[in-house]
Design a protein around this motif. Structure first.
Motif, mmCIF file in Angstrom:
data_model
loop_
_atom_site.group_PDB
_atom_site.id
_atom_site.type_symbol
_atom_site.label_atom_id
_atom_site.label_comp_id
_atom_site.label_asym_id
_atom_site.label_seq_id
_atom_site.Cartn_x
_atom_site.Cartn_y
_atom_site.Cartn_z
ATOM 1 N N LYS A 64 0.867 -1.177 0.000
ATOM 2 C CA LYS A 64 0.000 0.000 0.000
ATOM 3 C C LYS A 64 0.905 1.228 0.000
ATOM 4 O O LYS A 64 1.994 1.209 0.589
ATOM 5 N N PRO A 65 0.475 2.308 -0.646
ATOM 6 C CA PRO A 65 1.352 3.473 -0.777
ATOM 7 C C PRO A 65 1.734 4.143 0.544
ATOM 8 O O PRO A 65 2.755 4.823 0.610
ATOM 9 N N ALA A 66 0.959 3.938 1.593
ATOM 10 C CA ALA A 66 1.294 4.554 2.877
ATOM 11 C C ALA A 66 2.422 3.821 3.590
ATOM 12 O O ALA A 66 2.988 4.335 4.554
ATOM 13 N N CYS A 67 2.767 2.653 3.115
ATOM 14 C CA CYS A 67 3.824 1.859 3.753
ATOM 15 C C CYS A 67 5.192 2.433 3.396
ATOM 16 O O CYS A 67 5.472 2.750 2.247
ATOM 17 N N CYS A 68 6.042 2.535 4.384
ATOM 18 C CA CYS A 68 7.430 2.936 4.158
ATOM 19 C C CYS A 68 8.249 1.643 4.067
ATOM 20 O O CYS A 68 8.342 0.889 5.043
ATOM 21 N N LEU A 69 8.780 1.383 2.890
ATOM 22 C CA LEU A 69 9.477 0.125 2.644
ATOM 23 C C LEU A 69 10.626 -0.108 3.618
ATOM 24 O O LEU A 69 10.775 -1.201 4.166
ATOM 25 N N SER A 70 11.440 0.895 3.860
ATOM 26 C CA SER A 70 12.585 0.706 4.765
ATOM 27 C C SER A 70 12.127 0.367 6.180
ATOM 28 O O SER A 70 12.758 -0.444 6.864
ATOM 29 N N ASP A 71 11.020 0.949 6.632
ATOM 30 C CA ASP A 71 10.482 0.612 7.954
ATOM 31 C C ASP A 71 9.992 -0.829 7.989
ATOM 32 O O ASP A 71 10.202 -1.544 8.975
ATOM 33 N N LEU A 72 9.333 -1.268 6.916
ATOM 34 C CA LEU A 72 8.846 -2.642 6.846
ATOM 35 C C LEU A 72 10.014 -3.630 6.881
ATOM 36 O O LEU A 72 9.994 -4.599 7.646
ATOM 37 N N VAL A 73 11.035 -3.386 6.080
ATOM 38 C CA VAL A 73 12.196 -4.286 6.051
ATOM 39 C C VAL A 73 12.878 -4.298 7.413
ATOM 40 O O VAL A 73 13.255 -5.356 7.921
ATOM 41 N N ARG A 74 13.040 -3.142 8.020
ATOM 42 C CA ARG A 74 13.673 -3.065 9.343
ATOM 43 C C ARG A 74 12.900 -3.904 10.353
ATOM 44 O O ARG A 74 13.487 -4.660 11.131
ATOM 45 N N GLU A 75 11.565 -3.816 10.315
ATOM 46 C CA GLU A 75 10.739 -4.586 11.252
ATOM 47 C C GLU A 75 10.832 -6.085 10.972
ATOM 48 O O GLU A 75 10.923 -6.893 11.903
ATOM 49 N N VAL A 76 10.797 -6.471 9.702
ATOM 50 C CA VAL A 76 10.919 -7.893 9.349
ATOM 51 C C VAL A 76 12.249 -8.448 9.846
ATOM 52 O O VAL A 76 12.305 -9.507 10.484
ATOM 53 N N LYS A 77 13.326 -7.731 9.584
ATOM 54 C CA LYS A 77 14.648 -8.217 9.990
ATOM 55 C C LYS A 77 14.782 -8.270 11.517
ATOM 56 O O LYS A 77 15.226 -9.275 12.074
ATOM 57 N N LYS A 78 14.406 -7.183 12.171
ATOM 58 C CA LYS A 78 14.555 -7.103 13.627
ATOM 59 C C LYS A 78 13.735 -8.188 14.320
ATOM 60 O O LYS A 78 14.241 -8.929 15.165
ATOM 61 N N SER A 79 12.473 -8.300 13.946
ATOM 62 C CA SER A 79 11.592 -9.264 14.605
ATOM 63 C C SER A 79 11.964 -10.706 14.292
ATOM 64 O O SER A 79 11.923 -11.571 15.165
ATOM 65 N N SER A 80 12.341 -10.969 13.038
ATOM 66 C CA SER A 80 12.701 -12.348 12.693
ATOM 67 C C SER A 80 14.048 -12.742 13.312
ATOM 68 O O SER A 80 14.238 -13.900 13.694
ATOM 69 N N ASN A 81 14.989 -11.800 13.439
ATOM 70 C CA ASN A 81 16.240 -12.083 14.175
ATOM 71 C C ASN A 81 15.912 -12.554 15.583
ATOM 72 O O ASN A 81 16.422 -13.578 16.051
ATOM 73 N N LYS A 82 15.073 -11.773 16.255
ATOM 74 C CA LYS A 82 14.703 -12.089 17.637
ATOM 75 C C LYS A 82 13.998 -13.439 17.705
ATOM 76 O O LYS A 82 14.302 -14.269 18.572
ATOM 77 N N PHE A 83 13.075 -13.691 16.787
ATOM 78 C CA PHE A 83 12.333 -14.950 16.728
ATOM 79 C C PHE A 83 13.291 -16.139 16.572
ATOM 80 O O PHE A 83 13.207 -17.124 17.317
ATOM 81 N N ILE A 84 14.205 -16.060 15.630
ATOM 82 C CA ILE A 84 15.152 -17.154 15.361
ATOM 83 C C ILE A 84 16.039 -17.396 16.575
ATOM 84 O O ILE A 84 16.256 -18.548 16.979
ATOM 85 N N ASN A 85 16.550 -16.328 17.175
ATOM 86 C CA ASN A 85 17.452 -16.479 18.319
ATOM 87 C C ASN A 85 16.721 -16.981 19.567
ATOM 88 O O ASN A 85 17.243 -17.825 20.295
ATOM 89 N N GLU A 86 15.492 -16.489 19.804
ATOM 90 C CA GLU A 86 14.733 -16.958 20.974
ATOM 91 C C GLU A 86 14.330 -18.423 20.828
ATOM 92 O O GLU A 86 14.295 -19.159 21.812
ATOM 93 N N LYS A 87 14.022 -18.842 19.609
ATOM 94 C CA LYS A 87 13.642 -20.243 19.358
ATOM 95 C C LYS A 87 14.870 -21.162 19.306
ATOM 96 O O LYS A 87 14.719 -22.372 19.236
ATOM 97 N N LYS A 88 16.072 -20.550 19.321
ATOM 98 C CA LYS A 88 17.332 -21.291 19.245
ATOM 99 C C LYS A 88 17.370 -22.214 18.019
ATOM 100 O O LYS A 88 17.844 -23.353 18.089
ATOM 101 N N PHE A 89 16.859 -21.698 16.893
ATOM 102 C CA PHE A 89 16.884 -22.459 15.649
ATOM 103 C C PHE A 89 18.314 -22.692 15.166
ATOM 104 O O PHE A 89 18.626 -23.707 14.570
ATOM 105 N N SER A 90 19.177 -21.718 15.402
ATOM 106 C CA SER A 90 20.568 -21.809 14.957
ATOM 107 C C SER A 90 21.470 -21.929 16.179
ATOM 108 O O SER A 90 21.229 -21.283 17.195
#
Length: 154
Positions: A64-90
């Motif tokens: 959607k045009p109101a979305c700021c792409l850099s904010d979306l990518v930052r949130e995806v990376k930050k949250s998924s980093n935390k998810f992977i590390n908390e789940k101890k996948f790696s």
């Protein structure tokens, strides 16, 4: 009828594991993709395709045009980093590499882009990520300086 905003914006995102480590394992990649899909949907964007290989992923979203792409990518990376590390996948600390690729498409190209993303594992049996990424930059005529590309493992 009131005025509104009408748009058709399709973006393919590509980003890599820090240091290009092959840390995304088949045993948990589906869980990661579902988690990232949830982030995208919670930001009111539409996930069209997500897939990857152990060292990087591709995401195709309808934005959607109101979305700021850099904010979306930052949130995806930050949250998924935390998810992977908390789940101890790696067994190693997981981080996404700085930066990302973002490439836009027309509606008529979506089927081909979705197939391309779905075939990542087959595709990378024949082509390295470095070759793939350079081809994207060349195809989309994105100027770049070598020192700002991802860290490559040779």
């Amino acid at each position: 009828m009131g005025s509104g905003t009408f748009s058709q914006i399709y973006i393919q995102l590509i980003f890599a594991v820090k240091g290009r480590g092959s840390l995304i394992l088949p045993s948990w990649e589906d869980e990661l993709y579902k988690y990232i899909t949830g982030i995208v949907q919670n930001k009111n964007q539409k996930m069209l395709a997500i897939n990857g290989v152990p060292d990087h992923i591709h995401i195709l979203i309808g934005m959607k045009p109101a979305c700021c792409l850099s904010d979306l990518v930052r949130e995806v990376k930050k949250s998924s980093n935390k998810f992977i590390n908390e789940k101890k996948f790696s067994k190693y600390k997981f981080d996404w590499q700085d930066g990302y690729g973002a490439f836009s498409y027309s509606h008529s190209a979506l089927d081909n882009v979705i197939k391309y993303i779905q075939n990542q594992k087959e595709h990378h049996k024949r082509q390295s990520f470095k070759e793939e990424y350079r081809l994207f930059l060349e195809k989309f005529k994105v100027e770049f300086r070598e020192e700002y590309l991802f860290e490559w493992i040779e």
